[in-house]
Motif scaffolding. Structure first.
Motif, short mmCIF file in Angstrom:
data_model
loop_
_atom_site.label_atom_id
_atom_site.label_comp_id
_atom_site.label_asym_id
_atom_site.label_seq_id
_atom_site.Cartn_x
_atom_site.Cartn_y
_atom_site.Cartn_z
N GLU A 170 23.25 -35.98 -98.64
CA GLU A 170 24.45 -36.47 -99.32
C GLU A 170 25.58 -36.79 -98.33
O GLU A 170 26.68 -37.15 -98.74
N SER A 171 25.32 -36.62 -97.04
CA SER A 171 26.35 -36.87 -96.03
C SER A 171 26.54 -38.36 -95.82
O SER A 171 25.57 -39.12 -95.71
N THR A 172 27.77 -38.79 -95.76
CA THR A 172 28.07 -40.20 -95.53
C THR A 172 28.41 -40.44 -94.06
O THR A 172 28.82 -39.53 -93.34
N ASP A 173 28.24 -41.67 -93.64
CA ASP A 173 28.49 -42.03 -92.26
C ASP A 173 29.98 -42.23 -92.05
O ASP A 173 30.54 -43.27 -92.40
N THR A 174 30.62 -41.24 -91.46
CA THR A 174 32.05 -41.31 -91.16
C THR A 174 32.32 -41.80 -89.75
O THR A 174 33.47 -41.90 -89.34
N GLY A 175 31.26 -42.07 -89.00
CA GLY A 175 31.41 -42.49 -87.62
C GLY A 175 31.15 -41.39 -86.62
O GLY A 175 31.08 -41.64 -85.41
N LEU A 176 31.00 -40.14 -87.10
CA LEU A 176 30.81 -39.01 -86.20
C LEU A 176 29.56 -39.16 -85.34
O LEU A 176 29.55 -38.76 -84.17
N TYR A 177 28.50 -39.73 -85.91
CA TYR A 177 27.24 -39.85 -85.18
C TYR A 177 27.08 -41.20 -84.48
O TYR A 177 25.96 -41.62 -84.19
N THR A 178 28.20 -41.85 -84.22
CA THR A 178 28.17 -43.11 -83.49
C THR A 178 28.30 -42.80 -82.00
O THR A 178 29.40 -42.77 -81.43
N PHE A 179 27.16 -42.53 -81.39
CA PHE A 179 27.10 -42.24 -79.95
C PHE A 179 25.67 -42.47 -79.49
O PHE A 179 24.76 -42.76 -80.28
N VAL A 180 25.46 -42.35 -78.18
CA VAL A 180 24.14 -42.51 -77.58
C VAL A 180 23.74 -41.18 -76.95
O VAL A 180 24.55 -40.56 -76.24
N ARG A 181 22.52 -40.72 -77.22
CA ARG A 181 22.06 -39.47 -76.61
C ARG A 181 20.54 -39.46 -76.49
O ARG A 181 19.84 -40.13 -77.25
N GLN A 182 20.04 -38.68 -75.55
CA GLN A 182 18.62 -38.48 -75.40
C GLN A 182 18.14 -37.50 -76.47
O GLN A 182 18.76 -36.46 -76.71
N VAL A 183 17.02 -37.85 -77.12
CA VAL A 183 16.45 -37.01 -78.18
C VAL A 183 14.94 -36.95 -77.96
O VAL A 183 14.45 -37.29 -76.89
N GLN A 184 14.21 -36.54 -79.00
CA GLN A 184 12.75 -36.52 -78.90
C GLN A 184 12.07 -37.38 -79.96
O GLN A 184 10.87 -37.62 -79.86
N HIS A 185 12.83 -37.81 -80.95
CA HIS A 185 12.26 -38.72 -81.95
C HIS A 185 13.39 -39.49 -82.62
O HIS A 185 14.46 -38.93 -82.91
N VAL A 186 13.15 -40.78 -82.85
CA VAL A 186 14.11 -41.65 -83.54
C VAL A 186 13.41 -42.32 -84.72
O VAL A 186 12.18 -42.40 -84.77
N MET A 187 14.21 -42.78 -85.66
CA MET A 187 13.69 -43.46 -86.84
C MET A 187 12.93 -44.71 -86.43
O MET A 187 13.43 -45.53 -85.67
#
Length: 290
Positions: free
Chosen positions: A208-225
């Motif tokens: 239910e979380s909306t995109d407020t811009g908080l996750y607008t960044f670049v980072r190394q992860v282990q899996h992406v959509m």
């Protein structure tokens, strides 16, 4: 932040981080604000990119997807559409969409049967133009993309030769006009990996979380959509093809991302690219059930 008041956003983020230094998304967002990603549009003309789409009986959404891609800056990218045993009017939809890409090579592969997702990916990878490209993009047949998605992806992957995969911030379509879209999928890590136990982190902070811009960044992860991913072809060949044991669909992209990490390469979340994904992975059906 979405309202354009960057100073207030920075103030609130800074205060939150001082109260809890473990708020990694807040720290990464502050870093992105202070040193924003600057896309290099010239890369889409300097690098060879093959954009691959596969679809099964999803003609109307495929039309939307191709229209969205056509409105974005694709540079010299080639387009390859595999129709996975379609029995609807997908063939005519794709053929009519060819005119939307006057400056790009456009190829249609029409298979008589549905071979599933992983084999479709592998089939596309063996096409001569795709095989010889610098980068390969896999795009789902039910997405809408921002105009600068490719230049942002290429800017990200060109920063580090060890990056093998780049993926987006995936959101669901807005419920109502003017509303912020809800998160569908961000990124994941392996939280537990040992003999007999394998567990992944959450893919997003809450359905239910909306995109407020908080996750607008670049980072190394282990899996992406996997709905819109860019892969470096040289690393892709080393890691190998997608595992057909996951046929007819799902998990093959997760497996491939983890294989990329195990081979010593990087998977990167490019949250500056927001992709609207219309069908959740759990709703996808590529082969009819008996």
């Amino acid at each position: 932040m979405l309202e354009g008041d960057q100073l207030s956003a920075v103030r609130h983020y800074t205060k939150a981080l001082s109260m809890d230094p473990k708020l990694t998304p807040v720290r990464l967002r502050l870093d992105e604000i202070s040193s924003p990603q600057i896309p290099r549009p010239e890369l889409s003309r300097q690098r060879s990119v093959a954009i691959c789409i596969f679809s099964w009986n999803n003609a109307q959404m495929l039309k939307v997807t191709l229209g969205s891609l056509a409105e974005s800056d694709l540079g010299n990218a080639t387009i390859h559409v595999l129709l996975n045993g379609c029995s609807d009017d997908s063939r005519s939809i794709v053929e009519n969409s060819r005119r939307l890409f006057p400056n790009n090579t456009f190829e249609i592969i029409d298979l008589p049967v549905n071979i599933g997702v992983a084999p479709a990916r592998n089939w596309l990878l063996q096409l001569p133009t795709v095989y010889n490209s610098d980068y390969v993009v896999f795009a789902d047949d039910d997405i809408m993309v921002p105009t600068d998605w490719l230049s942002r992806y290429l800017t990200c992957i060109e920063d580090d030769p060890q990056i093998g995969v780049v993926g987006p911030k995936a959101v669901s379509p807005p419920v109502a006009p003017g509303e912020a879209p809800r998160f569908q999928y961000l990124y994941r890590f392996v939280s537990v990996g040992q003999e007999g136990v394998f567990k992944l982190s959450l893919s997003e902070p809450g359905s239910e979380s909306t995109d407020t811009g908080l996750y607008t960044f670049v980072r190394q992860v282990q899996h992406v959509m996997g709905c819109l991913i860019l892969l470096r072809n040289s690393i892709l060949r080393e890691v190998g093809a997608f595992d057909i044991r996951y046929n007819p669909s799902q998990v093959e992209d997760l497996d491939h991302d983890l294989a990329t990490c195990l081979a010593g390469y990087k998977v990167v979340y490019c949250g500056t690219v927001q992709v609207i994904h219309y069908r959740k992975s759990s709703d996808s059906i590529f082969v009819k059930k008996p």
